[in-house]
Design a protein around this motif. Sequence first.
Motif, PDB file in Angstrom:
ATOM      1  N   GLY A  74       0.813  -1.214   0.000  1.00 52.02           N
ATOM      2  CA  GLY A  74       0.000   0.000   0.000  1.00 52.02           C
ATOM      3  C   GLY A  74       0.839   1.254   0.000  1.00 52.02           C
ATOM      4  O   GLY A  74       0.502   2.246  -0.655  1.00 52.02           O
ATOM      5  N   ALA A  75       1.973   1.212   0.724  1.00 48.95           N
ATOM      6  CA  ALA A  75       2.856   2.374   0.776  1.00 48.95           C
ATOM      7  C   ALA A  75       3.451   2.663  -0.597  1.00 48.95           C
ATOM      8  O   ALA A  75       3.495   3.817  -1.045  1.00 48.95           O
ATOM      9  N   PHE A  76       3.901   1.640  -1.293  1.00 50.17           N
ATOM     10  CA  PHE A  76       4.485   1.848  -2.613  1.00 50.17           C
ATOM     11  C   PHE A  76       3.435   2.280  -3.635  1.00 50.17           C
ATOM     12  O   PHE A  76       3.723   3.074  -4.538  1.00 50.17           O
ATOM     13  N   ASN A  77       2.204   1.776  -3.507  1.00 55.52           N
ATOM     14  CA  ASN A  77       1.146   2.226  -4.410  1.00 55.52           C
ATOM     15  C   ASN A  77       0.886   3.716  -4.244  1.00 55.52           C
ATOM     16  O   ASN A  77       0.630   4.435  -5.216  1.00 55.52           O
ATOM     17  N   ALA A  78       0.920   4.201  -2.992  1.00 54.69           N
ATOM     18  CA  ALA A  78       0.777   5.641  -2.754  1.00 54.69           C
ATOM     19  C   ALA A  78       1.939   6.401  -3.388  1.00 54.69           C
ATOM     20  O   ALA A  78       1.749   7.467  -3.988  1.00 54.69           O
ATOM     21  N   LEU A  79       3.150   5.858  -3.271  1.00 57.70           N
ATOM     22  CA  LEU A  79       4.324   6.491  -3.871  1.00 57.70           C
ATOM     23  C   LEU A  79       4.171   6.601  -5.379  1.00 57.70           C
ATOM     24  O   LEU A  79       4.452   7.660  -5.966  1.00 57.70           O
ATOM     25  N   TRP A  80       3.724   5.516  -6.035  1.00 58.47           N
ATOM     26  CA  TRP A  80       3.604   5.551  -7.495  1.00 58.47           C
ATOM     27  C   TRP A  80       2.574   6.579  -7.936  1.00 58.47           C
ATOM     28  O   TRP A  80       2.770   7.291  -8.915  1.00 58.47           O
ATOM     29  N   GLY A  81       1.425   6.656  -7.212  1.00 63.04           N
ATOM     30  CA  GLY A  81       0.411   7.637  -7.567  1.00 63.04           C
ATOM     31  C   GLY A  81       0.937   9.059  -7.482  1.00 63.04           C
ATOM     32  O   GLY A  81       0.694   9.891  -8.367  1.00 63.04           O
ATOM     33  N   ILE A  82       1.682   9.354  -6.419  1.00 64.77           N
ATOM     34  CA  ILE A  82       2.280  10.679  -6.259  1.00 64.77           C
ATOM     35  C   ILE A  82       3.326  10.925  -7.349  1.00 64.77           C
ATOM     36  O   ILE A  82       3.405  12.016  -7.930  1.00 64.77           O
ATOM     37  N   SER A  83       4.120   9.910  -7.672  1.00 66.16           N
ATOM     38  CA  SER A  83       5.161  10.054  -8.690  1.00 66.16           C
ATOM     39  C   SER A  83       4.578  10.336 -10.064  1.00 66.16           C
ATOM     40  O   SER A  83       5.139  11.110 -10.846  1.00 66.16           O
ATOM     41  N   PHE A  84       3.455   9.700 -10.390  1.00 64.68           N
ATOM     42  CA  PHE A  84       2.833   9.900 -11.690  1.00 64.68           C
ATOM     43  C   PHE A  84       2.243  11.296 -11.850  1.00 64.68           C
ATOM     44  O   PHE A  84       2.371  11.929 -12.892  1.00 64.68           O
ATOM     45  N   PHE A  85       1.569  11.794 -10.813  1.00 61.61           N
ATOM     46  CA  PHE A  85       0.672  12.927 -11.020  1.00 61.61           C
ATOM     47  C   PHE A  85       1.062  14.217 -10.300  1.00 61.61           C
ATOM     48  O   PHE A  85       0.504  15.266 -10.612  1.00 61.61           O
TER      49      PHE A  85
ATOM     50  N   TRP B 236      -3.954   9.376   5.758  1.00 61.27           N
ATOM     51  CA  TRP B 236      -5.332   9.226   5.296  1.00 61.27           C
ATOM     52  C   TRP B 236      -5.711   7.752   5.179  1.00 61.27           C
ATOM     53  O   TRP B 236      -6.814   7.341   5.548  1.00 61.27           O
ATOM     54  N   LYS B 237      -4.786   6.962   4.647  1.00 65.89           N
ATOM     55  CA  LYS B 237      -5.039   5.531   4.442  1.00 65.89           C
ATOM     56  C   LYS B 237      -5.409   4.835   5.750  1.00 65.89           C
ATOM     57  O   LYS B 237      -6.316   3.986   5.780  1.00 65.89           O
ATOM     58  N   TYR B 238      -4.739   5.189   6.849  1.00 66.42           N
ATOM     59  CA  TYR B 238      -4.997   4.508   8.115  1.00 66.42           C
ATOM     60  C   TYR B 238      -6.077   5.186   8.950  1.00 66.42           C
ATOM     61  O   TYR B 238      -6.669   4.548   9.824  1.00 66.42           O
ATOM     62  N   THR B 239      -6.348   6.450   8.691  1.00 68.46           N
ATOM     63  CA  THR B 239      -7.350   7.158   9.490  1.00 68.46           C
ATOM     64  C   THR B 239      -8.756   6.925   8.958  1.00 68.46           C
ATOM     65  O   THR B 239      -9.695   6.707   9.732  1.00 68.46           O
ATOM     66  N   PHE B 240      -8.915   6.951   7.636  1.00 68.13           N
ATOM     67  CA  PHE B 240     -10.239   6.826   7.026  1.00 68.13           C
ATOM     68  C   PHE B 240     -10.344   5.492   6.295  1.00 68.13           C
ATOM     69  O   PHE B 240     -10.361   5.428   5.070  1.00 68.13           O
ATOM     70  N   THR B 241     -10.390   4.419   7.065  1.00 67.41           N
ATOM     71  CA  THR B 241     -10.472   3.058   6.547  1.00 67.41           C
ATOM     72  C   THR B 241     -11.577   2.313   7.280  1.00 67.41           C
ATOM     73  O   THR B 241     -11.696   2.412   8.492  1.00 67.41           O
ATOM     74  N   THR B 242     -12.389   1.568   6.527  1.00 69.08           N
ATOM     75  CA  THR B 242     -13.470   0.805   7.146  1.00 69.08           C
ATOM     76  C   THR B 242     -12.921  -0.469   7.763  1.00 69.08           C
ATOM     77  O   THR B 242     -11.755  -0.849   7.557  1.00 69.08           O
ATOM     78  N   GLN B 243     -13.781  -1.180   8.498  1.00 63.97           N
ATOM     79  CA  GLN B 243     -13.371  -2.446   9.103  1.00 63.97           C
ATOM     80  C   GLN B 243     -13.045  -3.500   8.052  1.00 63.97           C
ATOM     81  O   GLN B 243     -12.269  -4.423   8.316  1.00 63.97           O
TER      82      GLN B 243
ATOM     83  N   PRO C  54      -5.783   7.098  -1.437  1.00 58.04           N
ATOM     84  CA  PRO C  54      -4.843   7.925  -0.668  1.00 58.04           C
ATOM     85  C   PRO C  54      -3.954   8.822  -1.513  1.00 58.04           C
ATOM     86  O   PRO C  54      -3.763   9.999  -1.182  1.00 58.04           O
ATOM     87  N   SER C  55      -3.399   8.307  -2.616  1.00 54.45           N
ATOM     88  CA  SER C  55      -2.524   9.150  -3.432  1.00 54.45           C
ATOM     89  C   SER C  55      -3.324  10.217  -4.174  1.00 54.45           C
ATOM     90  O   SER C  55      -2.864  11.358  -4.330  1.00 54.45           O
ATOM     91  N   ASN C  56      -4.535   9.883  -4.642  1.00 54.82           N
ATOM     92  CA  ASN C  56      -5.380  10.882  -5.281  1.00 54.82           C
ATOM     93  C   ASN C  56      -5.746  11.994  -4.314  1.00 54.82           C
ATOM     94  O   ASN C  56      -5.714  13.176  -4.670  1.00 54.82           O
ATOM     95  N   MET C  57      -6.062  11.628  -3.066  1.00 54.57           N
ATOM     96  CA  MET C  57      -6.394  12.633  -2.065  1.00 54.57           C
ATOM     97  C   MET C  57      -5.202  13.547  -1.808  1.00 54.57           C
ATOM     98  O   MET C  57      -5.333  14.761  -1.746  1.00 54.57           O
TER      99      MET C  57
END
Length: 333
Positions: free
Chosen positions: A82-93, A112-119, A127-130
């Motif tokens: 999940g951390a690397f997916n956030a990195l790639w989104g930020i790197s792209f855009f 954001w990923k850990y604060t606003f997550t459902t059960q 997260p990266s878009n936000m």
Amino acid sequence: MISSSKIFSNVLSIVKAIGQWLRYNAQTNQTAIVALVLSIGVLYYGFYLDIYKILATIWTILILEIAIQIYKYWVGSIRFSGAFNALWGISFFLRSDEIIIYILAGALAILWKYTFTTQEGRHFMNPSNMAVTFCLIFFPLIVWTNPLQWGIYSTPEKTILIYIAIFLLGALISTRVQRLMHIPIWITTLSFFLTQAFIFAFFTEETTWQQALIYFNPGFFVFIFFMITDPKTVPWTKIGHILHGMGIGILFFILQYYINENYSNLLALFCMTLFLPFIWKLESKQWLFGLNQAHILQLGILLIFIHLFAYNIYQNWFPDLIFDNRCRQLFCE
């Protein structure tokens, strides 16, 4: 002394373990595939990345990821997909001359990923878009995005190859998510693309193939294959996926009347995910004819978007997308 056969056996065991890991973990598949697409862009298509900014982002993300996972779960193994997916989104855009922006974006994505997550592990917003959207809105003078980096200055042969690579890798991750998580994210991809293609063909001023290739550039397909289809930020029913993709597609054409066109897809996704908590809550509540209450909500949202788009066409005529409203700020003069 260790024999060569023993070394070969150990290497083979490691390769098999990595293969099993990729085979049965959809998020790891996504991480590996997006990293490959990004590497192709950097190595062969002049996709610009500042190594110091990327290092600042990745260290911010990894430190927070490790600290939060240890604090919340105290697990024996730390999961970094999940951390690397956030990195790639930020790197792209995300683009900025200030390194602090990348540190801020990385921190926002993980928090954001850990604060606003459902059960069930769903994220309220990608997260990266936000993180990218937050920086675009609150730091418009020093932050921008550039979806035209991919292939716009390449030879026709290289442009075709990057399209093929993105489509093949996007199809691969879609099938893996379908098989491992039983989430048909390909429906969102197809729904979004067909909606945008239909509106582009019949309700814009640009209808030639040359203009279509500028608009539907490789960066566009990176967005639809690897950001709007985050399996943890989509509805879970097939009808929900169709309506979700259509909503993002129509909302883009509404937003581009008012803000920088380069930002409109990112903000359209951001706005659509605001409805996800209500959609998830209503998905289990059945209504009529195979529809649930979430579908009714989504249909209502879609009708509002269609009305707003028709109103903007009536007031401002068909949108002129390609060079009409693009700059390096949220609002262009």
